[in-house]
Design an enzyme around this catalytic site. Structure first.
Site, PDB file in Angstrom:
ATOM      1  N   ASP A  39      43.315  30.454   1.407  1.00  0.00           N
ATOM      2  CA  ASP A  39      44.067  29.453   2.158  1.00  0.00           C
ATOM      3  C   ASP A  39      44.972  28.679   1.194  1.00  0.00           C
ATOM      4  OD1 ASP A  39      44.995  27.697   4.026  1.00  0.00           O
ATOM      5  OD2 ASP A  39      43.062  26.728   4.442  1.00  0.00           O
ATOM      6  N   ASP A  66      49.778  31.101   6.071  1.00  0.00           N
ATOM      7  CA  ASP A  66      49.199  30.609   4.813  1.00  0.00           C
ATOM      8  C   ASP A  66      47.718  30.926   4.641  1.00  0.00           C
ATOM      9  OD1 ASP A  66      48.350  28.873   6.779  1.00  0.00           O
ATOM     10  OD2 ASP A  66      48.295  27.154   5.434  1.00  0.00           O
ATOM     11  N   GLU A  67      47.209  31.847   5.417  1.00  0.00           N
ATOM     12  CA  GLU A  67      45.769  32.116   5.363  1.00  0.00           C
ATOM     13  C   GLU A  67      45.486  33.590   5.584  1.00  0.00           C
ATOM     14  OE1 GLU A  67      42.514  29.998   7.688  1.00  0.00           O
ATOM     15  OE2 GLU A  67      44.290  28.821   8.063  1.00  0.00           O
TER      16      GLU A  67
END
Length: 423
Positions: A18, A112-113
């Site tokens: 993350d 973003d993960e």
DNA sequence: TCTGGGGTCCTTAGTCCA
DNA sequence: TCTGTGGACTAAGGACCC
């Protein structure tokens, strides 16, 4: 614990990566003069929300999904940036590529993960924490961006572990810990049970309220409940799901290719619209944008859904399923207009959206009768797609939206990601 | 303190049909 | 022919995620 829910081999082989304050960090990377200042990325208008806040901004209590107006009150001297979704998408792709160097089993959760299954890369040794540190170092080296990584025996525990690895905010910016947190095999319940139930994946405000009503506050409380009791309180699927998670069980594999289920577009207007004539141009513009995205991904859809949010925030949806799948802006707009015409806009329409679901593969599409008998709208759509490819998305659009002297911005859609620019 | 936009999944209810 | 049942499909709403 029962071993039935861990991966069959109980291997410490699942990573959750993350990025730290992703959008804000990307902005700071290209605008280093802002380093050390509270930076907020998101909607800049009165109806916008915060998409990301730098650690300096978080110190003032600002967090994502917070209304921009509130964030502004909390920290008037913060730097507010509108955000650049296209750029974040490009950076995201580069980061995902770094992860794919480690294992092909990468499941992006958002820009973003991602989850990684590194069991194949372990070569018999318990190297997952080492691999996690390597991924983190590679992203920092190649992208100058930091991330946090959770390591565990399944996806859900890895995701919770990441929270433990996150930097903490301070006046001088983020304070980093190791950046990697490992939940060792055999310690899962020890890690899990003291946490509040709200930290479970799938427990939002409504479910947390229901659980509190039956005396469940921690994940340990939840695990102690008979499954049948949870199923009657929360419904069969949710009850079963949460019962498994609270006992540390999560059998879901890392899925590399996830099938797309729907494509849609919705917008909150800067001011509420109170006539159907006000909404119609937006409807046509959104239908056109959705259609272009369908064709871009070579899919067609059968169910057209419109979503309307009124001034008082009550939200309704109306849907219609057509016999043959469609991907043309005109066809989508036609169905959407039929549904819109049955609604009363006088309370004021705050948000309008169009989406397509029941998607089918477009590469095997059947010709309609019209297409067989002569030139069809799909031919025109192909020309439009080609022009947009070459000259940009605003180069051409539905005639219904053009008036002499009008700016070309009328054709554009998706410019506002986190709320309208201004009220 | 007035709440975005992109999605997914679940539940419930109604209809149609074998 | 009538009734019951269960599955498939559709529609609408709600909860949740980032």
């Amino acid at each position: 614990m029962s071993s039935s829910g861990r991966p069959p081999d109980g291997t410490l082989g699942f990573l959750h990566v993350d990025m730290d304050a992703f959008f804000a960090s990307v902005e700071l990377r290209r605008r280093p003069e802002l380093r050390g200042q509270p930076v907020v990325v998101g909607g800049t208008g009165d109806r916008g929300v915060v998409a990301a806040a730098s650690y300096e901004a978080r110190l003032y209590g600002i967090h994502s999904a917070m209304p921009s107006t509130r964030a502004r009150r909390m920290c008037p001297h913060a730097v507010f940036l509108p955000g650049d979704h296209a750029h974040y998408g490009e950076v995201s792709e580069e980061i995902m590529a770094i992860m794919k160097n480690v294992t092909p089993l990468v499941e992006p959760l958002s820009l973003d993960e991602a989850f990684l299954d590194v069991r194949g890369a372990l070569h018999g040794t318990d190297r997952a924490p080492e691999i996690a540190a390597e991924v983190r170092a590679a992203i920092l080296r190649e992208q100058r961006l930091t991330c946090s990584v959770g390591v565990a025996t399944n996806k859900f525990l890895a995701k919770l572990a990441t929270e433990e690895a996150k930097p903490s905010p301070s006046e001088r910016g983020p304070v980093f810990g190791s950046g990697v947190h490992v939940v060792e095999a055999g310690t899962e319940l020890e890690f899990l049970h003291p946490k509040p139930v709200r930290e479970l994946w799938g427990v939002g405000p409504a479910t947390a309220r229901k659980l509190s009503g039956i005396g469940v506050e921690t994940i340990g409380d939840l695990a102690a409940q008979p499954r049948a009791r949870l199923e009657s309180a929360l419904g069969k699927a949710v009850g079963l799901h949460l019962h498994s998670l609270s006992n540390g069980r999560d059998d879901r594999p890392v899925e590399v290719d996830q099938e797309l289920k729907s494509i849609g577009h919705e917008e909150t207007f800067a001011r509420d619209l109170s006539t159907l004539d006000d909404v119609r141009p937006h409807l046509i513009r959104m239908a056109d944008a959705v259609a272009a995205r369908l064709r871009n991904r070579s899919v067609l859809g059968r169910t057209v859904t419109i979503k309307v949010r009124f001034g008082d925030f009550t939200t309704i949806t109306r849907s219609i399923t057509v016999p043959e799948p469609i991907d043309g802006g005109r066809a989508i707009a036609l169905e959407a207009e039929t549904m819109l015409a049955r609604l009363d806009p006088t309370p004021g329409i705050r948000l309008f959206g169009v989406s397509l679901s029941q998607l089918v593969d477009g590469s095997v599409r059947q010709l309609t009768l019209d297409e067989v008998t002569g030139p069809a709208w799909s031919d025109a759509d192909a020309v439009i797609d080609d022009i947009r490819d070459r000259f940009g998305s605003s180069a051409i659009g539905p005639a219904a939206l053009s008036r002499p002297g009008d700016g070309i911005r009328r054709f554009e859609v998706g410019q506002q990601q986190w709320g309208p620019d201004e009220a």
